[in-house]
Scaffold this motif. Structure first.
Motif, mmCIF file in Angstrom:
data_model
loop_
_atom_site.group_PDB
_atom_site.id
_atom_site.type_symbol
_atom_site.label_atom_id
_atom_site.label_comp_id
_atom_site.label_asym_id
_atom_site.label_seq_id
_atom_site.Cartn_x
_atom_site.Cartn_y
_atom_site.Cartn_z
ATOM 1 N N THR A 98 0.152 -1.171 -3.368
ATOM 2 C CA THR A 98 0.901 0.071 -3.161
ATOM 3 C C THR A 98 -0.034 1.268 -3.146
ATOM 4 O OG1 THR A 98 2.621 -1.005 -4.440
ATOM 5 C CG2 THR A 98 2.933 1.306 -3.922
ATOM 6 N N MET A 116 13.648 -6.557 0.167
ATOM 7 C CA MET A 116 12.306 -6.155 0.601
ATOM 8 C C MET A 116 12.145 -6.373 2.097
ATOM 9 S SD MET A 116 10.210 -4.970 -1.691
ATOM 10 C CE MET A 116 8.547 -5.308 -1.188
ATOM 11 N N ILE A 117 12.606 -7.527 2.593
ATOM 12 C CA ILE A 117 12.466 -7.830 4.019
ATOM 13 C C ILE A 117 13.293 -6.856 4.847
ATOM 14 C CG2 ILE A 117 12.994 -9.538 5.776
ATOM 15 C CD1 ILE A 117 12.321 -11.671 3.725
ATOM 16 N N VAL A 137 -1.684 -6.730 -8.882
ATOM 17 C CA VAL A 137 -2.044 -6.853 -7.472
ATOM 18 C C VAL A 137 -1.079 -6.061 -6.599
ATOM 19 C CG1 VAL A 137 -2.284 -8.476 -5.574
ATOM 20 C CG2 VAL A 137 -3.132 -9.079 -7.810
ATOM 21 N N LEU A 138 0.231 -6.154 -6.918
ATOM 22 C CA LEU A 138 1.219 -5.445 -6.103
ATOM 23 C C LEU A 138 1.046 -3.930 -6.235
ATOM 24 C CD1 LEU A 138 4.403 -7.616 -6.626
ATOM 25 C CD2 LEU A 138 2.781 -7.647 -4.755
ATOM 26 N N ILE A 163 0.415 -10.671 -11.186
ATOM 27 C CA ILE A 163 1.043 -10.302 -9.921
ATOM 28 C C ILE A 163 1.297 -8.808 -9.822
ATOM 29 C CG2 ILE A 163 3.171 -10.539 -8.617
ATOM 30 C CD1 ILE A 163 1.570 -12.887 -8.134
ATOM 31 N N ASN A 167 -4.671 9.117 -6.392
ATOM 32 C CA ASN A 167 -4.448 10.026 -7.519
ATOM 33 C C ASN A 167 -3.006 10.478 -7.533
ATOM 34 O OD1 ASN A 167 -7.120 10.447 -8.797
ATOM 35 N ND2 ASN A 167 -7.654 10.982 -6.694
ATOM 36 N N LEU A 195 11.570 -3.215 4.596
ATOM 37 C CA LEU A 195 10.175 -2.943 4.915
ATOM 38 C C LEU A 195 9.637 -3.714 6.110
ATOM 39 C CD1 LEU A 195 8.552 -2.750 1.386
ATOM 40 C CD2 LEU A 195 9.189 -0.897 2.894
ATOM 41 N N ARG A 196 10.382 -4.678 6.662
ATOM 42 C CA ARG A 196 9.763 -5.468 7.719
ATOM 43 C C ARG A 196 9.578 -4.636 8.979
ATOM 44 N NH1 ARG A 196 11.216 -11.460 8.920
ATOM 45 N NH2 ARG A 196 13.258 -10.715 9.526
ATOM 46 N N ARG A 197 8.388 -4.741 9.521
ATOM 47 C CA ARG A 197 8.099 -4.096 10.793
ATOM 48 C C ARG A 197 8.791 -4.887 11.897
ATOM 49 N NH1 ARG A 197 2.003 -4.146 11.968
ATOM 50 N NH2 ARG A 197 2.501 -6.338 11.886
ATOM 51 N N ALA A 242 -3.062 1.259 -2.195
ATOM 52 C CA ALA A 242 -3.834 1.235 -0.956
ATOM 53 C C ALA A 242 -3.087 1.911 0.176
ATOM 54 C CB ALA A 242 -4.159 -0.209 -0.574
ATOM 55 N N ILE A 243 -1.741 1.878 0.183
ATOM 56 C CA ILE A 243 -1.014 2.519 1.282
ATOM 57 C C ILE A 243 -0.467 3.883 0.885
ATOM 58 C CG2 ILE A 243 -0.390 0.432 2.538
ATOM 59 C CD1 ILE A 243 2.280 0.460 1.160
ATOM 60 N N GLY A 247 13.957 -10.256 -2.877
ATOM 61 C CA GLY A 247 13.093 -10.558 -1.737
ATOM 62 C C GLY A 247 13.767 -10.240 -0.422
#
Lengths: 215, 163
Positions: free
Chosen positions: A79, A196-197, A74-75, A71, A86, A200-202, A81-82, A193
């Motif tokens: 991260t 996090m919501i 992947v997380l 996990i 480097n 970060l929730r849009r 990716a956004i 959790g």
């Protein structure tokens, strides 16, 4: 192959794995590419899982493989990716950081001095200066083991003896003896959790009006 | 973010993950339900369940994942898992014992203990799976961290970061 040879082979495997762990850990902090660092961190977790298996700690190995190598890789990739692939340029050596890490590491190694030697069923360690005997494996562990894994042919003599229903001692300790701890561990995970919501929730269209609309 | 459609064109990945995901989920439920017999438990099983969902999202896209498992349901599961755990404890109180005492759940204490452990592990499993899925959902939300006003520029403005 006699038992001494088996022991030597197992020790050689342990030494090899520990060497690889150190090499991979050094590589994680030294590579500039965050993508490579993430992959190396996954390899680090896999090596640690192998070490836990070698120490017969199957539950810890399972968790390490599922969480560390699975996990979190992947997380971290999500991260990357956004953010960016480097790491930023930074000075070669950050002295306060090095000092903090060295002190913490030294404190941890100093703490292991008082630990019982690995595999000692008594967990006996006697401090030569104070004469204090540390018998960590003799306080509650024998009772747990006796109640969970009885000897063959032994009768049930306590009412909370699980007998052969719970062969996994780790789960017996986590989910029954220390059930209260585990409940709040689940609450901690839930809190993580929820945070996090909240952070970060849009905001979706049709939701309650945002702060800008408030006077 | 990754381009949608690029990974979906790989037939091998799509077919293989379609075949694998049910088995990953069964293994996750197996690990949750057999924590008292073998290695694992609610935490590990929950992580495996979340891994199945994340694999689905990576192959078929986050939108398809949201359709398969609505976010509201995931967030509700997060709280319901902990509530279920505590509810098992309260159930023991209703049956005349202490909080989280499993022995009174059945008439035979020796088989009530494993039952109670399995039930609380199930609660942990659902909470952990939902939290892991939520973390993944929040990270893959395109405008979650960088707001809509500066999201497209981040790649170009920091030229040193990509070189």
């Amino acid at each position: 192959m006699d038992s001494l040879q088996v022991f030597e082979v197992l020790t050689a495997i342990d030494v090899l794995l520990l060497l690889l762990v150190v090499i991979v850990a050094a590589a994680v902090v030294s590579v500039p590419s965050l993508f490579s660092a993430t992959m190396l961190a996954g390899i680090y977790s896999l090596l640690m899982a192998l070490l836990w298996v070698s120490m017969a700690a199957m539950d810890v190995a399972f968790t390490e493989a599922a969480v560390g190598a699975g996990i979190s890789t992947v997380l971290l990739l999500g991260t990357i990716a956004i953010t960016g692939r480097n790491e930023k340029k930074h000075p070669d050596l950050h002295w306060p950081g090095l000092l903090a890490v060295t002190l913490t590491g030294a404190a941890l190694i100093y703490g292991t001095v008082d630990m019982p030697s690995y595999g000692d069923p008594r967990g006996f360690h006697k401090d030569t200066r104070s004469g204090y005997a540390n018998k960590v494996n003799l306080y509650t562990a024998p009772e747990y083991i006796a109640q969970t894994v009885p000897k063959v042919g032994e009768e049930i003599h306590t009412e909370n003896q699980f007998h052969e229903h719970v062969p996994n001692l780790v789960t017996a300790v986590l989910a029954s003896y220390r059930s209260f701890d585990t409940m709040f561990e689940a609450a901690v995970i839930f809190t993580a959790g929820a945070v996090m919501i909240l952070l970060l929730r849009r905001r979706e269209e049709g939701d309650s009006p945002s702060e800008e609309a408030m006077p | 973010m990754k381009q949608p459609g690029s990974i979906e064109e790989h037939v091998v990945i799509r077919v293989t993950s379609k075949m694998l995901i049910p088995y990953i989920m069964i293994f996750g439920f197996y690990v949750i339900a057999h924590g008292e017999i073998g290695p694992g438990g609610g935490f590990q099983g929950g992580v495996i369940l979340a891994a199945a969902y994340i694999l689905y999202c990576l192959v078929f896209g986050v939108e398809a994942g949201s359709r398969a498992l609505p976010r509201r349901a995931v967030e509700a599961t997060m709280a319901l898992g902990v509530l279920f755990y505590a509810g098992i404890g309260v159930l023991g109180m209703f049956r005349g014992a202490a909080f989280l005492d499993y022995r009174v759940l059945l008439s035979d204490p020796a088989s009530a203990e494993p039952l109670g452990m399995t039930l609380v592990e199930t609660g942990i499993g659902f909470t952990v799976a939902a939290v892991m899925i939520t973390v993944f959902n929040m990270i893959t939300e395109p405008t979650a961290v960088s707001g809509p006003e500066n999201a497209p520029e981040t790649g170009e403005s920091k030229g040193s970061a990509t070189s």
